[in-house]
Scaffold this motif. Structure first.
Motif, PDB file in Angstrom:
ATOM      1  N   GLY A  50       0.809  -1.216   0.000  1.00  0.00           N
ATOM      2  CA  GLY A  50       0.000   0.000   0.000  1.00  0.00           C
ATOM      3  C   GLY A  50       0.836   1.256   0.000  1.00  0.00           C
ATOM      4  N   ASN A  51       0.131   2.381   0.070  1.00  0.00           N
ATOM      5  CA  ASN A  51       0.772   3.694   0.031  1.00  0.00           C
ATOM      6  C   ASN A  51       0.202   4.594   1.114  1.00  0.00           C
ATOM      7  OD1 ASN A  51       2.507   3.627  -2.471  1.00  0.00           O
ATOM      8  ND2 ASN A  51       0.549   2.919  -3.287  1.00  0.00           N
ATOM      9  N   VAL A  52       1.079   5.420   1.674  1.00  0.00           N
ATOM     10  CA  VAL A  52       0.720   6.340   2.744  1.00  0.00           C
ATOM     11  C   VAL A  52       1.193   7.735   2.353  1.00  0.00           C
ATOM     12  CG1 VAL A  52       1.154   6.953   5.159  1.00  0.00           C
ATOM     13  CG2 VAL A  52       0.887   4.552   4.513  1.00  0.00           C
ATOM     14  N   ALA A  53       0.331   8.733   2.558  1.00  0.00           N
ATOM     15  CA  ALA A  53       0.703  10.131   2.319  1.00  0.00           C
ATOM     16  C   ALA A  53       1.167  10.757   3.624  1.00  0.00           C
ATOM     17  CB  ALA A  53      -0.483  10.909   1.764  1.00  0.00           C
ATOM     18  N   LEU A  54       2.304  11.435   3.580  1.00  0.00           N
ATOM     19  CA  LEU A  54       2.763  12.256   4.696  1.00  0.00           C
ATOM     20  C   LEU A  54       2.269  13.668   4.418  1.00  0.00           C
ATOM     21  CD1 LEU A  54       6.440  11.007   5.068  1.00  0.00           C
ATOM     22  CD2 LEU A  54       4.432  10.322   6.393  1.00  0.00           C
ATOM     23  N   ASP A  55       1.754  14.337   5.460  1.00  0.00           N
ATOM     24  CA  ASP A  55       1.207  15.673   5.245  1.00  0.00           C
ATOM     25  C   ASP A  55       1.579  16.609   6.377  1.00  0.00           C
ATOM     26  OD1 ASP A  55      -0.825  15.354   7.386  1.00  0.00           O
ATOM     27  OD2 ASP A  55      -1.795  13.998   5.980  1.00  0.00           O
ATOM     28  N   VAL A  56       1.437  17.895   6.095  1.00  0.00           N
ATOM     29  CA  VAL A  56       1.730  18.930   7.083  1.00  0.00           C
ATOM     30  C   VAL A  56       0.442  19.715   7.340  1.00  0.00           C
ATOM     31  CG1 VAL A  56       2.541  20.594   5.337  1.00  0.00           C
ATOM     32  CG2 VAL A  56       3.304  20.810   7.697  1.00  0.00           C
ATOM     33  N   HIS A  57       0.215  20.035   8.608  1.00  0.00           N
ATOM     34  CA  HIS A  57      -0.961  20.796   9.007  1.00  0.00           C
ATOM     35  C   HIS A  57      -0.868  22.215   8.450  1.00  0.00           C
ATOM     36  CE1 HIS A  57      -4.223  22.313  11.482  1.00  0.00           C
ATOM     37  NE2 HIS A  57      -3.422  23.278  11.877  1.00  0.00           N
ATOM     38  N   VAL A  58      -1.952  22.690   7.848  1.00  0.00           N
ATOM     39  CA  VAL A  58      -2.048  24.058   7.348  1.00  0.00           C
ATOM     40  C   VAL A  58      -3.256  24.679   8.040  1.00  0.00           C
ATOM     41  CG1 VAL A  58      -2.319  25.546   5.330  1.00  0.00           C
ATOM     42  CG2 VAL A  58      -1.078  23.362   5.118  1.00  0.00           C
ATOM     43  N   PRO A  59      -3.041  25.642   8.946  1.00  0.00           N
ATOM     44  CA  PRO A  59      -4.167  26.225   9.693  1.00  0.00           C
ATOM     45  C   PRO A  59      -5.264  26.742   8.757  1.00  0.00           C
ATOM     46  CG  PRO A  59      -2.079  26.972  10.599  1.00  0.00           C
ATOM     47  CD  PRO A  59      -1.765  26.242   9.323  1.00  0.00           C
ATOM     48  N   GLY A  60      -6.499  26.364   9.073  1.00  0.00           N
ATOM     49  CA  GLY A  60      -7.643  26.825   8.312  1.00  0.00           C
ATOM     50  C   GLY A  60      -7.855  26.129   6.981  1.00  0.00           C
ATOM     51  N   ARG A  61      -7.007  25.157   6.658  1.00  0.00           N
ATOM     52  CA  ARG A  61      -7.125  24.446   5.390  1.00  0.00           C
ATOM     53  C   ARG A  61      -6.886  22.966   5.608  1.00  0.00           C
ATOM     54  NH1 ARG A  61      -3.220  27.657   1.511  1.00  0.00           N
ATOM     55  NH2 ARG A  61      -3.741  25.938   0.153  1.00  0.00           N
ATOM     56  N   GLN A  62      -7.107  22.203   4.558  1.00  0.00           N
ATOM     57  CA  GLN A  62      -6.834  20.766   4.613  1.00  0.00           C
ATOM     58  C   GLN A  62      -5.318  20.559   4.670  1.00  0.00           C
ATOM     59  OE1 GLN A  62      -8.654  18.673   1.394  1.00  0.00           O
ATOM     60  NE2 GLN A  62      -7.874  16.680   2.030  1.00  0.00           N
ATOM     61  N   ALA A  63      -4.889  19.507   5.343  1.00  0.00           N
ATOM     62  CA  ALA A  63      -3.458  19.187   5.417  1.00  0.00           C
ATOM     63  C   ALA A  63      -2.890  19.053   4.006  1.00  0.00           C
ATOM     64  CB  ALA A  63      -3.245  17.907   6.201  1.00  0.00           C
ATOM     65  N   ALA A  64      -1.662  19.525   3.827  1.00  0.00           N
ATOM     66  CA  ALA A  64      -1.002  19.477   2.518  1.00  0.00           C
ATOM     67  C   ALA A  64      -0.071  18.272   2.450  1.00  0.00           C
ATOM     68  CB  ALA A  64      -0.202  20.756   2.286  1.00  0.00           C
ATOM     69  N   ALA A  65      -0.306  17.406   1.464  1.00  0.00           N
ATOM     70  CA  ALA A  65       0.562  16.232   1.276  1.00  0.00           C
ATOM     71  C   ALA A  65       1.942  16.690   0.826  1.00  0.00           C
ATOM     72  CB  ALA A  65      -0.046  15.285   0.256  1.00  0.00           C
ATOM     73  N   VAL A  66       2.972  16.118   1.448  1.00  0.00           N
ATOM     74  CA  VAL A  66       4.346  16.487   1.086  1.00  0.00           C
ATOM     75  C   VAL A  66       5.146  15.320   0.518  1.00  0.00           C
ATOM     76  CG1 VAL A  66       4.476  18.431   2.694  1.00  0.00           C
ATOM     77  CG2 VAL A  66       5.174  16.159   3.471  1.00  0.00           C
ATOM     78  N   GLN A  67       4.682  14.097   0.751  1.00  0.00           N
ATOM     79  CA  GLN A  67       5.398  12.931   0.241  1.00  0.00           C
ATOM     80  C   GLN A  67       4.509  11.702   0.377  1.00  0.00           C
ATOM     81  OE1 GLN A  67       9.134  12.096   2.230  1.00  0.00           O
ATOM     82  NE2 GLN A  67       9.945  11.103   0.424  1.00  0.00           N
ATOM     83  N   SER A  68       4.740  10.712  -0.476  1.00  0.00           N
ATOM     84  CA  SER A  68       4.048   9.435  -0.306  1.00  0.00           C
ATOM     85  C   SER A  68       5.085   8.330  -0.153  1.00  0.00           C
ATOM     86  CB  SER A  68       3.096   9.146  -1.466  1.00  0.00           C
ATOM     87  OG  SER A  68       3.800   8.980  -2.660  1.00  0.00           O
ATOM     88  N   LEU A  69       4.718   7.331   0.618  1.00  0.00           N
ATOM     89  CA  LEU A  69       5.593   6.201   0.905  1.00  0.00           C
ATOM     90  C   LEU A  69       4.908   4.924   0.466  1.00  0.00           C
ATOM     91  CD1 LEU A  69       6.596   7.140   4.571  1.00  0.00           C
ATOM     92  CD2 LEU A  69       7.817   7.711   2.462  1.00  0.00           C
ATOM     93  N   GLY A  70       5.694   3.956  -0.019  1.00  0.00           N
ATOM     94  CA  GLY A  70       5.138   2.685  -0.462  1.00  0.00           C
ATOM     95  C   GLY A  70       5.803   1.509   0.216  1.00  0.00           C
ATOM     96  N   ALA A  71       5.625   0.349  -0.385  1.00  0.00           N
ATOM     97  CA  ALA A  71       6.107  -0.910   0.181  1.00  0.00           C
ATOM     98  C   ALA A  71       7.600  -0.846   0.504  1.00  0.00           C
ATOM     99  CB  ALA A  71       5.837  -2.052  -0.786  1.00  0.00           C
ATOM    100  N   GLY A  72       7.943  -1.317   1.700  1.00  0.00           N
ATOM    101  CA  GLY A  72       9.319  -1.357   2.162  1.00  0.00           C
ATOM    102  C   GLY A  72       9.761  -0.106   2.904  1.00  0.00           C
TER     103      GLY A  72
END
Length: 152
Positions: A50-72
Motif C-alpha cells: 500500500g501507500n501512505v501520504a505524509l502531510d503537514v498541518h495548514v491552519p484553516g485548510r486541509q493538510a497538505a501532502a508532502v510525500q508518499s511512501l510505499g512498500a518497504g
C-alpha cells in the motif's frame, strides 16, 4: 516473521530476528488516519503493501501532502529522537498492510544491544537525510529560478 524490508536488511543478519520479534502486522483501510502532526510517537511501521501520504498541518485548510511512501518504506522516525512527537501526519492512500513496532521496546532493545542500536540509528538517519533532500528538491522546483535540475 522476517519480511523483506529496508529496516531489517540494514541490520546485521544475526540481529534481525530480535527486532522482527517486536513487530506485529496491522492493516489500515484507504483514507484511515494513521497519526497526526504533534502527536506522541509510541510506534512506527514498515509498510508491506500500500501507500501512505505524509502531510503537514495548514491552519484553516486541509493538510497538505508532502510525500508518499510505499512498500518497504519506514513510516515514522520521530520515535527515535526527542521530543518524540510527529513532525508530520500520515493517511493511508490505499489499503495498507504494515509491520508495526512498539517504539519504547525498540529503543530498549537498541540500548541493550549497541550494535543493533547503531544500525537502527544509521538507517533512520539515512531516511531523514533522504526525505530532507527530497523536500529540498521540491522547494527548488517550486521556488527556485531554474528548478532543482533533477528529473523527479
Amino acid at each position: 516473521m522476517l519480511t523483506r524490508n529496508g529496516l531489517l536488511e540494514a541490520l546485521p543478519e544475526d540481529r534481525r530476528e530480535a527486532l522482527a520479534a517486536l513487530s506485529h502486522e496491522v492493516t489500515y483501510e484507504a483514507g484511515a488516519r494513521i497519526f497526526n502532526e504533534g502527536g506522541s510517537t509510541d510506534r512506527f511501521w514498515v509498510i508491506r503493501i500500500g501507500n501512505v501520504a505524509l502531510d503537514v498541518h495548514v491552519p484553516g485548510r486541509q493538510a497538505a501532502a508532502v510525500q508518499s511512501l510505499g512498500a518497504g518504506a519506514l513510516l515514522g522516525w520521530s520515535w527515535l529522537i526527542p521530543p518524540r512527537t510527529w513532525h508530520l501526519g500520515a493517511t493511508a492512500l490505499s489499503a495498507v498492510q504494515a509491520d508495526e513496532y512498539d517504539a519504547a521496546q525498540v529503543r530498549a532493545l537498541c540500548a541493550d544491544d549497541p550494535v543493533l542500536g547503531q544500525a537502527v540509528a544509521l538507517y533512520v538517519a539515512g531516511i531523514i537525510g533522504g526525505r530532507l533532500r527530497s523536500s529540498r528538491r521540491r522547494l527548488l522546483d517550486l521556488y527556485g529560478p531554474y528548478g532543482s535540475g533533477a528529473d523527479l
